[in-house]
Every structure is written in structure tokens, then in C-alpha cells.
Design an enzyme around this catalytic site. Structure first.
Site, PDB file in Angstrom:
ATOM      1  N   CYS A  79       0.699  -1.328  -0.200  1.00  0.00           N
ATOM      2  CA  CYS A  79      -0.063  -0.082   0.009  1.00  0.00           C
ATOM      3  C   CYS A  79       0.713   1.285   0.037  1.00  0.00           C
ATOM      4  O   CYS A  79       0.357   2.491  -0.316  1.00  0.00           O
ATOM      5  CB  CYS A  79      -0.893  -0.141   1.318  1.00  0.00           C
ATOM      6  SG  CYS A  79      -2.041  -1.394   1.391  1.00  0.00           S
ATOM      7  N   HIS A 158      11.771   3.006   6.628  1.00  0.00           N
ATOM      8  CA  HIS A 158      11.625   1.859   6.206  1.00  0.00           C
ATOM      9  C   HIS A 158      12.009   0.928   7.472  1.00  0.00           C
ATOM     10  O   HIS A 158      13.013   0.782   7.885  1.00  0.00           O
ATOM     11  CB  HIS A 158      12.584   1.296   5.151  1.00  0.00           C
ATOM     12  CG  HIS A 158      12.169  -0.127   4.460  1.00  0.00           C
ATOM     13  ND1 HIS A 158      12.120  -1.281   5.005  1.00  0.00           N
ATOM     14  CD2 HIS A 158      12.090  -0.301   3.245  1.00  0.00           C
ATOM     15  CE1 HIS A 158      11.613  -2.232   4.195  1.00  0.00           C
ATOM     16  NE2 HIS A 158      11.687  -1.628   2.980  1.00  0.00           N
ATOM     17  N   HIS A 243      -4.235  19.505   6.074  1.00  0.00           N
ATOM     18  CA  HIS A 243      -4.837  18.213   5.561  1.00  0.00           C
ATOM     19  C   HIS A 243      -4.227  17.012   5.414  1.00  0.00           C
ATOM     20  O   HIS A 243      -3.058  17.105   5.227  1.00  0.00           O
ATOM     21  CB  HIS A 243      -5.693  18.418   3.893  1.00  0.00           C
ATOM     22  CG  HIS A 243      -6.630  19.545   3.964  1.00  0.00           C
ATOM     23  ND1 HIS A 243      -7.477  19.851   4.336  1.00  0.00           N
ATOM     24  CD2 HIS A 243      -5.862  20.939   3.138  1.00  0.00           C
ATOM     25  CE1 HIS A 243      -7.940  21.114   4.068  1.00  0.00           C
ATOM     26  NE2 HIS A 243      -7.123  21.732   3.128  1.00  0.00           N
ATOM     27  N   HIS A 247      -3.523   6.719   4.850  1.00  0.00           N
ATOM     28  CA  HIS A 247      -3.951   5.629   4.124  1.00  0.00           C
ATOM     29  C   HIS A 247      -5.266   4.711   4.554  1.00  0.00           C
ATOM     30  O   HIS A 247      -5.010   4.388   5.612  1.00  0.00           O
ATOM     31  CB  HIS A 247      -2.927   4.614   3.936  1.00  0.00           C
ATOM     32  CG  HIS A 247      -3.241   3.185   3.223  1.00  0.00           C
ATOM     33  ND1 HIS A 247      -3.852   3.148   2.031  1.00  0.00           N
ATOM     34  CD2 HIS A 247      -3.061   2.028   3.636  1.00  0.00           C
ATOM     35  CE1 HIS A 247      -4.032   1.750   1.883  1.00  0.00           C
ATOM     36  NE2 HIS A 247      -3.767   1.199   3.010  1.00  0.00           N
ATOM     37  N   HIS A 276     -14.917   3.788   3.576  1.00  0.00           N
ATOM     38  CA  HIS A 276     -16.262   3.522   3.486  1.00  0.00           C
ATOM     39  C   HIS A 276     -16.972   3.332   2.036  1.00  0.00           C
ATOM     40  O   HIS A 276     -17.638   2.492   1.756  1.00  0.00           O
ATOM     41  CB  HIS A 276     -17.432   4.516   4.307  1.00  0.00           C
ATOM     42  CG  HIS A 276     -18.680   4.418   4.256  1.00  0.00           C
ATOM     43  ND1 HIS A 276     -19.514   3.429   4.711  1.00  0.00           N
ATOM     44  CD2 HIS A 276     -19.817   5.126   3.447  1.00  0.00           C
ATOM     45  CE1 HIS A 276     -20.527   3.392   4.715  1.00  0.00           C
ATOM     46  NE2 HIS A 276     -20.778   4.312   4.012  1.00  0.00           N
ATOM     47  N   ASN A 280     -10.412  -0.380   0.713  1.00  0.00           N
ATOM     48  CA  ASN A 280      -8.771  -0.112   0.473  1.00  0.00           C
ATOM     49  C   ASN A 280      -8.454  -0.299  -0.670  1.00  0.00           C
ATOM     50  O   ASN A 280      -8.240  -1.489  -1.376  1.00  0.00           O
ATOM     51  CB  ASN A 280      -8.197  -1.087   1.738  1.00  0.00           C
ATOM     52  CG  ASN A 280      -6.697  -1.136   1.545  1.00  0.00           C
ATOM     53  OD1 ASN A 280      -6.190  -0.348   0.569  1.00  0.00           O
ATOM     54  ND2 ASN A 280      -5.967  -1.349   2.645  1.00  0.00           N
TER      55      ASN A 280
END
Length: 297
Positions: A79, A158, A243, A247, A276, A280
């Protein structure tokens, strides 16, 4: 997958990916009035589906990009790959002047639906949905006025050296030999710790001096008086950030980041609404959230 039985063939997976990528790129070229021949850098990321020819080669072939385009195909990066692709494009734009970089982020569902009964692998079927986005970056001086945004910082962290982080999302076979993606219960803990590390690097770049001083004082205090000071000071990132695009990995992931960063419900509204409505969509989720924020003004 709506067919009975589901059509889980390689051809169906390629068809899905082509629909998503070509659709996103057609919209992008139409909205920006950019000629595909002007693209100098191409980065495509898809974690689980990486056919030959590559998806980046498919883009070059479909839109007839020029022969000296610098093309990259990122796989297996999950992702986070959408932001990693932006980071790569940014670095390349520092080297190659007066050109466009095109980033395409997607994930394939057809080929990766899990058909077994291992519960940790079933979770991904409930969360993930088809999605994709195309982003255009430019370092041409003439584009400064018409660009939506200026990319200022990209910070990468990482934590793959840690075994718990490394194993929290893993593709493999279940006890019956059916392939799926297992999501560990450690994922929220791992996400929270990683974002804290990431924010510690990002903070000094963007926070006002007052917040840096407060953090430094509590940091030194905790070193000297471990028993009396239980927690580090959490900087108010809303003093520097308008803002947040967190994820949309799942409700628990959004919850833990909302808590760790001391955000208000409105700060994570874009993330919750994206999850919603669209589920994902893996590496493209943050672009769905940015579109939500734009749409809400």
C-alpha cells in the site's frame, strides 16, 4: 469476480488492470492537455500482479510513449508504493530537467482473491477493492502557474529490518495450498510505530520553532527523569499541516493513527469516507482521499 464461478484467470486479471490504468490515464491526458509523447519518466506500481510484458510496458505500448522514456515498474511494495513511486519520480525529476513524470498506482483484485477458509487471509477479501490513480509531475518552469501543488518534502521510513514489521502482511499458501495474503494482528502496532518514526523525521522540516522546542524539552526531560515523565510531547502537527491523507488501510489503522497524532475526527474524515465508499484501494487510496478533500473545498 461477479461471475459464478469467479473468473480468476490471468487474462481476466490483465483485463481488470488495463481498464483501471488506461481509464485513469485517458482522464489525466484529457484534463491536463498533455501529449503522451512529452512524458519523459514513467513509474507504475502494482504490488501483487506483475505480468510480462510489464504494466509500464503496457502503458508505453497503449499510449505510444517515446523510445527514450525512463520506465519503471514497482512490484511487491504494498500500500505504500504510491508514495514510494512519487519519491522515485521526484528524484528523477531532479536529474532530468524540463520534462514530465507520470506515476500510476493500482492493485489487482481478480488474481488475488482468496478462496480458502483461513480467517487471517479472508480479511483481505473484505478490505480490498479495485482502484487506481494517475498523477502527473512536472519540473517545467512554464507549468508553475497551472500546477495544483508544489511537492516540497518526501520522507521515507523503512522498518523492514524488524521481523514483526516484515511479517505483518505476507503472501503465501494456506494449509490447503490456496494462495492468499495474511494480515497479522500486529499491523496496527507496526503502523503506529512506523508513523511515529516517520513523523520524527518530517517534524523538524515543517513544524514551527515553538513546537520543536517543546518536543526537545520533554525529550531531554524523559532522558533525565524517566519515572516522572511518562510520554514524549506530541507536537501539534495541525500548526503546520492543513490536511491529512492517512492511508485507508482499515478502521483500526485509521483509529491508531488518529490517536497517535492527536488528530480530530475532521482530520481523518477523508480517510474514513474513502474506506467506507471505496474500500482499501491499496497504493491509490491517498489519491482518493486528496480528491475527497478537494471536493469538500
Amino acid at each position: 469476480l461477479l461471475q459464478v464461478p469467479p473468473r480468476k484467470t490471468f487474462a481476466a486479471a490483465r483485463e481488470e488492470t488495463e481498464q483501471v490504468i488506461i481509464g485513469a490515464l485517458e482522464n489525466l491526458f484529457k484534463n491536463t492537455n498533455v501529449n503522451p509523447k512529452d512524458i519523459g519518466i514513467l513509474v507504475v506500481n502494482s504490488s501483487m500482479f506483475n505480468p510480462t510484458p510489464s504494466l509500464s510496458a503496457m502503458v508505453v505500448n497503449t499510449f505510444k510513449l517515446r523510445s527514450n522514456v525512463r520506465s519503471f515498474n514497482l512490484g511487491g511494495m504494498g500500500c505504500s508504493a504510491g508514495v514510494i513511486a512519487i519519491d522515485l519520480a521526484k528524484d528523477l525529476l531532479h536529474v532530468h530537467k524540463n520534462t514530465y513524470a507520470l506515476v500510476v498506482s493500482t492493485e489487482n483484485i481478480t488474481y488475488n482473491i482468496y478462496a480458502g477458509d483461513n480467517r487471517s487471509m479472508m480479511v483481505s477479501n473484505c478490505l480490498f477493492r479495485v482502484g487506481g490513480a494517475a498523477i502527473l509531475l512536472s519540473n517545467k518552469p512554464g507549468d508553475r502557474r497551472r500546477s495544483k501543488y508544489e511537492l516540497v518534502h518526501t520522507v521515507r521510513t523503512h522498518t523492514g529490518a524488524d521481523d514483526k514489521s516484515f511479517r505483518c502482511v505476507q503472501q503465501g499458501d494456506d494449509e490447503n495450498g490456496k494462495t492468499g495474503v495474511s494480515l497479522s494482528k500486529d499491523i496496527t502496532d507496526v503502523a503506529g510505530r512506523t508513523v511515529k518514526k516517520n513523523i520524527a523525521t518530517l517534524g523538524p522540516l515543517i513544524l514551527p520553532l515553538s513546537e520543536k522546542l517543546l518536543f526537545f524539552v520533554t525529550f531531554m526531560g524523559k532522558k533525565l527523569f524517566k519515572d516522572k515523565i511518562k510520554h514524549y510531547y506530541v507536537p501539534d502537527f495541525k500548526l503546520a499541516i492543513d490536511h491529512f491523507c492517512i492511508h485507508a488501510g482499515g478502521r483500526a489503522v485509521i483509529d491508531v493513527l488518529e490517536k497517535n497524532l492527536a488528530l480530530a475526527p475532521i482530520d481523518v474524515e477523508a480517510s474514513r469516507s474513502t474506506l467506507h465508499r471505496f474500500g482499501n484501494t491499496s497504493s491509490s487510496s491517498i489519491w482518493y482521499e486528496l480528491a475527497y478533500i478537494e471536493a469538500k473545498g
